[in-house]
Design a protein around this motif. Structure first.
Motif, short mmCIF file in Angstrom:
data_model
loop_
_atom_site.label_atom_id
_atom_site.label_comp_id
_atom_site.label_asym_id
_atom_site.label_seq_id
_atom_site.Cartn_x
_atom_site.Cartn_y
_atom_site.Cartn_z
N ASP A 1 -3.34 -11.83 -3.47
CA ASP A 1 -2.70 -11.18 -2.32
C ASP A 1 -1.47 -11.98 -1.91
OD1 ASP A 1 -2.06 -9.85 0.00
OD2 ASP A 1 -3.80 -10.54 1.13
N ALA B 1 -4.39 -5.57 -2.40
CA ALA B 1 -3.21 -5.52 -1.54
C ALA B 1 -2.16 -4.53 -2.01
CB ALA B 1 -2.60 -6.91 -1.45
N ALA C 1 -1.65 -9.65 2.74
CA ALA C 1 -1.94 -8.33 3.31
C ALA C 1 -3.19 -8.33 4.17
CB ALA C 1 -2.08 -7.30 2.20
N GLY D 1 -0.80 -7.35 8.94
CA GLY D 1 -1.79 -7.17 7.89
C GLY D 1 -2.90 -6.21 8.25
#
Length: 451
Positions: A436, A145, A440, A41
């Motif tokens: 998200d 994201a 992410a 991430g």
């Protein structure tokens, strides 16, 4: 956009981790960095002033936002300024004050970016009246994201989750802030000494909110009848008629913190290295006795009033790092505050910093820290024997009193403790999962506390 692999840590220099650092200078580059993130991430990072691990992402990507640091013009009619996330509050103060404007909330250091302040929902000495910084954000641009940029407005679930959301909802790219008008660049300051914690709390309360900015240094090495003694400092923006006649010709002088003045008693630097308790106690005694018993109407530059420590040479945290522990308890829970202060004072460690504030109405964000009551922040050497056990015990006391520990400062809390202190954590997780779904945005703190 430059890319490198670096070891990163919080300001407290605990638990360094390695990440791939991107330095975007445009929204497009920031979006590309998010889209190209690896399996660990991505996370935005500002000037690295988070004391703990909130701005670290071990094995993942980190976006250094300091390259996005443009300030738009002030809109005099609306009383707003638009700025990018990498602008520091110190620079914002320097640019706005000569124009007769002032940031709505100013924390204890100017070396924080606007994006970091929003992600932490930073508060200042005027929280009782002004709330935290995000209360004064009229719009922000958030990189989500999917790599898209969306405008997010107050009153929406995404805005509330982003305010104090520690960068876990996306990357703040810019914000529009509502400002306050000021007539001069100076502050009129009142200082008074308090003999113990009861006296300090009474002076805080007796002062009311006539002077909007207030905080106190607390001597956490004093014992016995002097336990919790401190120096209370309050201030307001000076009006022209408060200035000497010769100074009224230049109402907005540009001065950096401490310029042209010797060190005042409330600005005695505390060494960052390990100190014997007796040596540290002597330093606190000098600081306490050097402060006036009572003084009103002292004029200081805004930078010296708000950011005096920024002007001092600092050796940094001690070997092994520094733990910042900031907690709050509500009004009516003063006995808990007393017990914590006694517990810290009775320990073997030398707290190099201890600041007490009063807080007002909470922000709507599920992870926002400030709540009505007392907030105490203190710094302790991470290598102090028994520190983990000591702070775990304080966590239990704070949670039992309905209080909470500040997540933006944290470096050691347990996930079950965070859940107990932040009852809306499940709501935050649910919104984050919807916003998200690929997870992410992550950080060392989010993994440690299961945010």
């Amino acid at each position: 956009m430059s890319v490198d692999t670096v070891s990163l840590t919080g300001w407290g220099r605990t638990a360094p981790t390695t990440a791939v650092r991107f330095r975007p200078r445009t929204y497009e580059e920031a979006s590309a960095a998010v889209r190209g993130r690896g399996p660990r991430g991505a996370l935005a990072r500002g000037l690295g002033r988070a004391p703990g691990d909130a701005a670290q992402n071990a094995g993942g990507s980190v976006l250094d936002m300091t390259g996005l640091a443009r300030i738009g013009g002030v809109d005099p009619a609306a009383g707003t300024v638009r700025c990018e996330a990498g602008v520091s509050l110190e620079r914002l103060l320097r640019v706005l004050t000569p124009l007769g404007w002032f940031p709505p909330v100013v924390p204890g250091t100017g070396r924080v970016t606007v994006g970091g302040a929003i992600a932490s929902d930073l508060d200042g000495r005027n929280h009782r009246g002004a709330g935290s910084l995000t209360r004064h954000v009229s719009a922000l641009e958030l990189l989500t994201a999917d790599g898209e940029v969306r405008t997010v407005l107050p009153g929406t679930a995404v805005f509330d989750a982003t305010a104090g959301g520690l960068g876990l909802t996306g990357v703040v790219l810019s914000a529009t802030l509502r400002l306050r008008r000021v007539a001069t660049s100076l502050m009129s300051v009142t200082t008074e000494r308090a003999g113990d914690l009861d006296d300090l709390l009474a002076r805080f309360t007796a002062g009311g909110d006539r002077l909007p900015y207030a905080s106190a240094w607390v001597d956490l090495l004093a014992r016995g009848r002097a336990t919790g003694r401190g120096i209370l400092t309050r201030g307001e923006h000076a009006l022209p008629d408060m200035l000497p006649a010769h100074a009224r010709r230049t109402l907005f002088p540009l001065r950096t913190a401490g310029q042209g003045r010797p060190l005042a008693a409330d600005r005695v630097p505390m060494p960052g290295g390990p100190l014997g308790r007796a040596t540290a106690a002597l330093g606190n005694e000098v600081r306490y006795r050097g402060a006036p018993r009572a003084r009103t109407g002292e004029l200081r530059s805004a930078s010296r009033f708000f950011h005096a420590p920024d002007a001092l040479p600092s050796p940094g945290p001690p070997p092994g790092g520094l733990v910042r522990y900031r907690f709050s308890v509500g009004y009516g829970q003063e006995e808990t505050l007393h017990r914590v202060v006694r517990r810290i004072s009775a320990g073997r460690g030398a707290a190099s910093r201890a600041v007490l504030q009063r807080c007002g109405a909470p922000a709507p964000g599920p992870l926002s820290f400030p709540a009505p009551g007392w907030a105490l922040a203190l710094d302790l050497p991470a290598a102090l024997p028994g520190l983990a056990r000591l702070l775990d015990g304080v966590d239990e006391e704070v949670a039992a009193a309905g209080g909470r520990v500040c997540l933006a400062s944290d470096s050691r809390m347990r996930p079950e403790t965070a859940s107990a202190m932040y009852p809306r954590l499940a709501e935050f997780r649910e919104l984050r999962a919807a916003l998200d779904p690929t997870d992410a945005f992550r950080s060392d703190l989010s993994r440690r506390l299961c945010l």
